[in-house]
Design an enzyme around this catalytic site. Structure first.
Site, PDB file in Angstrom:
ATOM      1  N   SER A 127       0.829  -1.208   0.000  1.00 10.84           N
ATOM      2  CA  SER A 127       0.000   0.000   0.000  1.00 10.84           C
ATOM      3  C   SER A 127       0.858   1.249   0.000  1.00 10.84           C
ATOM      4  CB  SER A 127      -0.865  -0.031   1.266  1.00 10.84           C
ATOM      5  OG  SER A 127      -1.507   1.194   1.463  1.00 10.84           O
ATOM      6  N   TYR A 152      -2.358  -1.555  10.883  1.00 11.54           N
ATOM      7  CA  TYR A 152      -2.589  -2.019   9.506  1.00 11.54           C
ATOM      8  C   TYR A 152      -1.409  -1.625   8.619  1.00 11.54           C
ATOM      9  CZ  TYR A 152      -4.052  -2.062   4.676  1.00 11.54           C
ATOM     10  OH  TYR A 152      -4.067  -2.268   3.314  1.00 11.54           O
ATOM     11  N   LYS A 156       1.828  -3.874   6.452  1.00 16.03           N
ATOM     12  CA  LYS A 156       2.285  -3.812   5.055  1.00 16.03           C
ATOM     13  C   LYS A 156       3.798  -3.595   5.020  1.00 16.03           C
ATOM     14  CE  LYS A 156      -1.660  -4.638   3.336  1.00 16.03           C
ATOM     15  NZ  LYS A 156      -1.914  -5.967   2.769  1.00 16.03           N
TER      16      LYS A 156
HETATM   17  P1  NAD Z   1     -11.130  -7.295   0.691  1.00 16.01           P
HETATM   18  O1  NAD Z   1     -11.422  -7.319   2.151  1.00 16.01           O
HETATM   19  O2  NAD Z   1     -12.235  -6.988  -0.241  1.00 16.01           O
HETATM   20  O3  NAD Z   1     -10.486  -8.678   0.243  1.00 16.01           O
HETATM   21  C1  NAD Z   1      -9.725  -9.476   1.112  1.00 16.01           C
HETATM   22  C2  NAD Z   1     -10.257 -10.887   1.014  1.00 16.01           C
HETATM   23  O4  NAD Z   1      -9.464 -11.746   1.822  1.00 16.01           O
HETATM   24  C3  NAD Z   1     -11.701 -11.017   1.510  1.00 16.01           C
HETATM   25  O5  NAD Z   1     -12.436 -11.715   0.539  1.00 16.01           O
HETATM   26  C4  NAD Z   1     -11.577 -11.809   2.802  1.00 16.01           C
HETATM   27  O6  NAD Z   1     -12.710 -12.625   3.028  1.00 16.01           O
HETATM   28  C5  NAD Z   1     -10.304 -12.616   2.563  1.00 16.01           C
HETATM   29  N1  NAD Z   1      -9.553 -12.955   3.773  1.00 16.01           N
HETATM   30  C6  NAD Z   1      -9.161 -12.112   4.766  1.00 16.01           C
HETATM   31  N2  NAD Z   1      -8.487 -12.793   5.712  1.00 16.01           N
HETATM   32  C7  NAD Z   1      -8.429 -14.087   5.293  1.00 16.01           C
HETATM   33  C8  NAD Z   1      -7.878 -15.275   5.840  1.00 16.01           C
HETATM   34  N3  NAD Z   1      -7.243 -15.279   7.033  1.00 16.01           N
HETATM   35  N4  NAD Z   1      -8.014 -16.433   5.158  1.00 16.01           N
HETATM   36  C9  NAD Z   1      -8.668 -16.454   3.967  1.00 16.01           C
HETATM   37  N5  NAD Z   1      -9.220 -15.377   3.412  1.00 16.01           N
HETATM   38  C10 NAD Z   1      -9.115 -14.204   4.073  1.00 16.01           C
HETATM   39  O7  NAD Z   1      -9.908  -6.276   0.474  1.00 16.01           O
HETATM   40  P2  NAD Z   1      -9.353  -5.621  -0.862  1.00 16.01           P
HETATM   41  O8  NAD Z   1      -9.754  -4.199  -0.865  1.00 16.01           O
HETATM   42  O9  NAD Z   1      -9.657  -6.484  -2.007  1.00 16.01           O
HETATM   43  O10 NAD Z   1      -7.804  -5.648  -0.550  1.00 16.01           O
HETATM   44  C11 NAD Z   1      -6.978  -6.717  -0.974  1.00 16.01           C
HETATM   45  C12 NAD Z   1      -5.576  -6.488  -0.473  1.00 16.01           C
HETATM   46  O11 NAD Z   1      -5.105  -5.240  -0.930  1.00 16.01           O
HETATM   47  C13 NAD Z   1      -5.421  -6.446   1.043  1.00 16.01           C
HETATM   48  O12 NAD Z   1      -4.213  -7.068   1.381  1.00 16.01           O
HETATM   49  C14 NAD Z   1      -5.374  -4.965   1.347  1.00 16.01           C
HETATM   50  O13 NAD Z   1      -4.676  -4.711   2.535  1.00 16.01           O
HETATM   51  C15 NAD Z   1      -4.624  -4.461   0.139  1.00 16.01           C
HETATM   52  N6  NAD Z   1      -4.868  -3.053  -0.165  1.00 16.01           N
HETATM   53  C16 NAD Z   1      -6.144  -2.612  -0.375  1.00 16.01           C
HETATM   54  C17 NAD Z   1      -6.379  -1.283  -0.672  1.00 16.01           C
HETATM   55  C18 NAD Z   1      -7.773  -0.764  -0.873  1.00 16.01           C
HETATM   56  O14 NAD Z   1      -7.958   0.453  -0.864  1.00 16.01           O
HETATM   57  N7  NAD Z   1      -8.769  -1.600  -1.080  1.00 16.01           N
HETATM   58  C19 NAD Z   1      -5.303  -0.401  -0.762  1.00 16.01           C
HETATM   59  C20 NAD Z   1      -4.004  -0.875  -0.555  1.00 16.01           C
HETATM   60  C21 NAD Z   1      -3.808  -2.217  -0.264  1.00 16.01           C
HETATM   61  C1  WQD Z   2      -9.676   9.467   0.746  1.00 14.41           C
HETATM   62  C2  WQD Z   2      -9.871  10.940   1.034  1.00 14.41           C
HETATM   63  C3  WQD Z   2     -10.337  11.446   3.329  1.00 14.41           C
HETATM   64  C4  WQD Z   2     -14.210   9.487   3.552  1.00 14.41           C
HETATM   65  C5  WQD Z   2      -7.317   4.485   3.116  1.00 14.41           C
HETATM   66  C6  WQD Z   2      -6.326   3.775   4.000  1.00 14.41           C
HETATM   67  C7  WQD Z   2      -5.195   3.266   3.203  1.00 14.41           C
HETATM   68  C8  WQD Z   2      -5.802   2.464   2.131  1.00 14.41           C
HETATM   69  C9  WQD Z   2      -6.821   3.068   1.289  1.00 14.41           C
HETATM   70  C10 WQD Z   2      -5.024   0.263   2.188  1.00 14.41           C
HETATM   71  C11 WQD Z   2      -9.203  11.400   2.314  1.00 14.41           C
HETATM   72  C12 WQD Z   2     -11.508  11.810   2.456  1.00 14.41           C
HETATM   73  C13 WQD Z   2     -13.006   9.972   3.105  1.00 14.41           C
HETATM   74  C14 WQD Z   2     -15.242  10.408   3.883  1.00 14.41           C
HETATM   75  C15 WQD Z   2     -13.789  12.214   3.262  1.00 14.41           C
HETATM   76  N1  WQD Z   2      -5.669   1.256   1.879  1.00 14.41           N
HETATM   77  N2  WQD Z   2     -12.791  11.306   2.961  1.00 14.41           N
HETATM   78  N3  WQD Z   2     -14.969  11.734   3.712  1.00 14.41           N
HETATM   79  O1  WQD Z   2      -7.455   7.604   3.583  1.00 14.41           O
HETATM   80  O2  WQD Z   2      -6.376   7.693   1.308  1.00 14.41           O
HETATM   81  O3  WQD Z   2      -6.641   5.537   2.427  1.00 14.41           O
HETATM   82  O4  WQD Z   2      -7.807   3.565   2.147  1.00 14.41           O
HETATM   83  O5  WQD Z   2      -3.891   0.032   2.257  1.00 14.41           O
HETATM   84  O6  WQD Z   2      -4.363   2.545   4.039  1.00 14.41           O
HETATM   85  O7  WQD Z   2      -5.835   4.674   4.967  1.00 14.41           O
HETATM   86  O8  WQD Z   2      -8.637   6.659   1.534  1.00 14.41           O
HETATM   87  O9  WQD Z   2     -10.961   6.659   0.761  1.00 14.41           O
HETATM   88  O10 WQD Z   2     -10.516   6.696   3.251  1.00 14.41           O
HETATM   89  O11 WQD Z   2     -10.022   8.722   1.897  1.00 14.41           O
HETATM   90  O12 WQD Z   2     -13.610  13.416   3.140  1.00 14.41           O
HETATM   91  O13 WQD Z   2     -16.331  10.047   4.331  1.00 14.41           O
HETATM   92  O14 WQD Z   2     -11.269  11.180   1.222  1.00 14.41           O
HETATM   93  O15 WQD Z   2     -10.135  12.395   4.335  1.00 14.41           O
HETATM   94  O16 WQD Z   2      -8.728  12.675   2.099  1.00 14.41           O
HETATM   95  P1  WQD Z   2      -7.249   6.978   2.278  1.00 14.41           P
HETATM   96  P2  WQD Z   2     -10.116   7.111   1.885  1.00 14.41           P
END
Ligand code: NAD
Ligand code: WQD
Length: 346
Positions: A127, A152, A156
């Site tokens: 991330s 969290y 990462k």
């Molecule tokens: P998500 O929660 O939609 O998907 C994660 C999936 O993993 C889910 O289907 C959940 O049921 C499964 N899971 C969780 N723990 C498990 C376990 N112990 N065993 C088996 N299955 C398990 O999340 P996402 O948004 O698709 O994110 C996927 C990855 O990307 C994560 O590692 C997250 O940290 C990372 N990530 C997401 C974002 C984002 O904004 N969505 C941003 C940066 C990084």
């Molecule tokens: C985006 C912008 C908020 C909601 C988070 C995690 C990060 C990650 C992705 C995993 C910010 C603003 C949001 C609302 C708002 N994933 N906002 N009103 O904070 O960049 O990242 O999700 O690794 O670890 O921290 O994403 O979508 O929460 O926010 O004004 O109700 O929208 O302040 O500026 P963020 P976000």
């Protein structure tokens, strides 16, 4: 070339879109998911898009014996894309051990099995949170990793460190960590998309839920930041573009094109958008006015974060294709579909 890929968390948001892209590229997919944050119905969405049914094993990756048994059954799997993790920043502050156990325990058990193989490829979901508030924009991969703001985020950073250390002593194992900026949107077919549980913490699902009337009003967290319009800036990237980058990364490893056996890349568009610009995008693509108000800043938010994408563009041969409007439109279409929302004709 080994064709069968394990996608952990493959029924989740980014995982399901990646399964589709893998199948489109001719890979066979085995999904492992414990359904802790996904619904089994996502499988029907995947099949509706690709016409192919991935294999599915439901178990919890925190169970070391189950992980071992999985690889004993699927001996032909050498490629893993590891999405499964817990991802709620606030929850990780409240329950850090859950996050360290789930996000690092599962990673360790998977790597223990992968390290036994003669050749193996591993893609890790990292991330942009590892950069914290970077000193310069856009953020290159050379930017320093800053102390994590949450357990969290720390998982990462530690996850990447674990991968690097394990790859150093296992030259037959190659891995790529992909540092996602802000994935948004849904598959253009509207067969799969994001399914947040409860009140969304992320901006775009909150906006689309407000659009269909599920939430009354969006709170914009702060308009007094040192940015052009005072609201925070992020790099919002279409989830399908994120998914495609995984296929590019996997192919790089499978074809032995990686220069080192642990590499990392930013996945972003390179363009920063403010919260108000995302709202304007929503209003443009939906033709609706969004009910929002300016609220106090949210603790822990960085002012701005957007990616320098040169490394991923050049080395992976991948580039995000969708605009902010494309991505927001797809999120809106998905929200309307899952809520059976009918547009009022004027
Ligand atoms: P998500 O929660 O939609 O998907 C994660 C999936 O993993 C889910 O289907 C959940 O049921 C499964 N899971 C969780 N723990 C498990 C376990 N112990 N065993 C088996 N299955 C398990 O999340 P996402 O948004 O698709 O994110 C996927 C990855 O990307 C994560 O590692 C997250 O940290 C990372 N990530 C997401 C974002 C984002 O904004 N969505 C941003 C940066 C990084
Ligand atoms: C985006 C912008 C908020 C909601 C988070 C995690 C990060 C990650 C992705 C995993 C910010 C603003 C949001 C609302 C708002 N994933 N906002 N009103 O904070 O960049 O990242 O999700 O690794 O670890 O921290 O994403 O979508 O929460 O926010 O004004 O109700 O929208 O302040 O500026 P963020 P976000």
């Amino acid at each position: 070339m080994d064709n069968k890929i394990l996608v952990t968390g493959g029924l989740g948001y980014i995982g399901s879109h990646t399964v589709v892209e893998l199948q489109n590229e001719g890979f066979e997919v085995v999904i492992v998911d414990n359904l802790s944050n996904a619904e089994e119905s996502v499988m029907s969405g995947i099949v509706a898009i690709t016409g192919q049914q991935p294999e599915f094993e439901k178990f919890d990756l925190r169970d070391k014996a189950d992980v071992k048994a999985f690889f004993a059954k699927y001996t032909d799997i050498n490629g893993v894309i590891h999405f499964a993790a817990s991802k709620a920043v606030g929850e990780s502050v409240e329950n850090p051990l859950l996050y360290y156990e789930n996000n690092l325990g599962a990673l360790i058990y998977l790597l223990q099995e992968m390290a036994k193989k003669g050749s193996a490829q591993f893609i890790f979901s990292s991330s942009c949170t590892v950069y914290g508030q970077a000193d310069t924009m856009p953020i290159t991969e050379d930017a320093p990793v800053k102390p994590a703001e949450s357990p969290y985020g720390n998982t990462k950073q530690i996850g990447e460190e674990i991968l690097k250390d394990v790859c150093r002593v296992n030259p037959q194992l190659s891995s790529i960590a992909l540092r996602y900026f802000n994935p948004i949107g849904a598959h253009p077919s509207t067969e799969i998309g994001e399914l947040p549980i409860g009140v969304p913490q992320n901006l775009v699902p909150f906006i689309t839920q407000t659009g269909v009337g599920l939430r009354e009003q969006l709170s914009v967290f702060g308009d007094d930041y040192p940015t052009p319009d005072g609201t925070c800036i992020r790099d919002y990237i279409h989830v399908v573009d994120v998914a495609k980058a995984h296929v590019a990364a996997l192919k790089r490893l499978m074809h032995g094109k990686n220069s080192e056996n642990f590499e990392f890349f930013n996945l972003g568009t390179g363009k920063g958008s403010s919260v108000l610009e995302v709202i304007q995008s929503f209003e443009r693509v939906s033709g609706k006015k969004l009910n929002y108000r300016i609220a106090p800043r949210r603790a822990g938010d960085v002012i701005q974060a957007y990616a320098d994408t040169k490394k991923a563009n050049g080395v992976l041969g991948w580039k995000a294709q969708s605009t902010l409007d494309d991505a927001v439109k797809s999120a809106w279409n998905w929200e309307k579909k899952i809520r059976d929302y009918e547009e009022m004709s004027v």
